[in-house]
Scaffold this motif. Sequence first.
Motif, short mmCIF file in Angstrom:
data_model
loop_
_atom_site.label_atom_id
_atom_site.label_comp_id
_atom_site.label_asym_id
_atom_site.label_seq_id
_atom_site.Cartn_x
_atom_site.Cartn_y
_atom_site.Cartn_z
N UNK A 1 0.83 -1.20 0.00
CA UNK A 1 0.00 0.00 0.00
C UNK A 1 0.86 1.25 0.00
N UNK A 2 1.87 1.27 0.86
CA UNK A 2 2.77 2.42 0.92
C UNK A 2 3.49 2.60 -0.41
N UNK A 3 3.95 1.50 -1.00
CA UNK A 3 4.64 1.60 -2.29
C UNK A 3 3.71 2.14 -3.38
N UNK A 4 2.44 1.74 -3.34
CA UNK A 4 1.49 2.25 -4.31
C UNK A 4 1.29 3.76 -4.15
N UNK A 5 1.20 4.19 -2.91
CA UNK A 5 1.00 5.62 -2.64
C UNK A 5 2.21 6.43 -3.08
N UNK A 6 3.40 5.96 -2.73
CA UNK A 6 4.61 6.66 -3.12
C UNK A 6 4.78 6.64 -4.64
N UNK A 7 4.44 5.52 -5.24
CA UNK A 7 4.54 5.42 -6.70
C UNK A 7 3.62 6.39 -7.40
N UNK A 8 2.44 6.62 -6.82
CA UNK A 8 1.50 7.57 -7.43
C UNK A 8 2.04 9.00 -7.35
N UNK A 9 2.71 9.33 -6.24
CA UNK A 9 3.33 10.65 -6.14
C UNK A 9 4.39 10.83 -7.22
N UNK A 10 5.27 9.84 -7.35
CA UNK A 10 6.35 9.94 -8.33
C UNK A 10 5.79 9.99 -9.75
N UNK A 11 4.81 9.14 -10.03
CA UNK A 11 4.22 9.07 -11.37
C UNK A 11 3.64 10.41 -11.78
N UNK A 12 2.81 11.00 -10.93
CA UNK A 12 2.17 12.26 -11.29
C UNK A 12 3.16 13.42 -11.28
N UNK A 13 4.16 13.34 -10.42
CA UNK A 13 5.15 14.41 -10.42
C UNK A 13 5.91 14.43 -11.74
N UNK A 14 6.38 13.27 -12.16
CA UNK A 14 7.16 13.19 -13.40
C UNK A 14 6.30 13.51 -14.62
N UNK A 15 5.08 12.99 -14.65
CA UNK A 15 4.24 13.10 -15.84
C UNK A 15 3.55 14.46 -15.96
N UNK B 1 -10.77 21.47 -7.10
CA UNK B 1 -10.05 22.74 -7.22
C UNK B 1 -8.62 22.50 -7.69
N UNK B 2 -7.87 21.69 -6.95
CA UNK B 2 -6.50 21.30 -7.31
C UNK B 2 -6.46 19.77 -7.27
N UNK B 3 -6.77 19.11 -8.37
CA UNK B 3 -6.95 17.65 -8.35
C UNK B 3 -5.76 16.85 -7.84
N UNK B 4 -4.56 17.19 -8.29
CA UNK B 4 -3.39 16.42 -7.89
C UNK B 4 -3.08 16.61 -6.41
#
Length: 214
Positions: free
Chosen positions: A11-25, A167-170
Amino acid sequence: MSAERVLDELTVHQLLGRIVYFHVLLIAPDLPAADRAPASGPACCRHRAPASRSPETVLAGSAWGALLEVAAELPGHHRPCPRTSNACCAACRVTSAAAAAGSGWAAAEHRAYHQHSPAPGLLDACGRAAASRVGRVFAARHATACASLDRLTADPPAPETLPGVDELPLTGELLALWADPAATTQAPVVSWLNHCTGGLGDVRRVLESRRNPS
């Protein structure tokens, strides 16, 4: 390793991965050139009180290290310990990195959608909320104490000062996911974000179409 522990780690890895994914993309392509050198924040717990305990090496080579990399791309918002090293309080490093993500994402989104910088109060609230929520998960996972995190979680920003996902989706999703990870990681809070690939301009167009359907 128990099944519960494996689930928590995934779960933690999924959450961290989502941060990295959206930050990069989505976030990184719209970041302005750094207009100031990174500034230091307060000393971490370990450098203020060397007797305090926190896992020094838990960040090296772990998924949590990716959060530090995201923060490094947000120098205008990251306030690490002046003596940053592997000897720092790990919880302090995670909370300062999470604060950078919260306030940095809010600033980037607000500029992209409204064409002007947000009020400082919004950035402070987003940074504090992200720091306390992400830091709380880290401390629980590693059974570590952190006086700075305790103070942060004892005085959270008022809910009405935080942006919603409309308002600020991400930023809104980041805060919502980490507020109660066990309840929210099975499905994204803002599912349509998964279809955005063209930076924050793409997110803005979707927001506008949802607000003004033809």
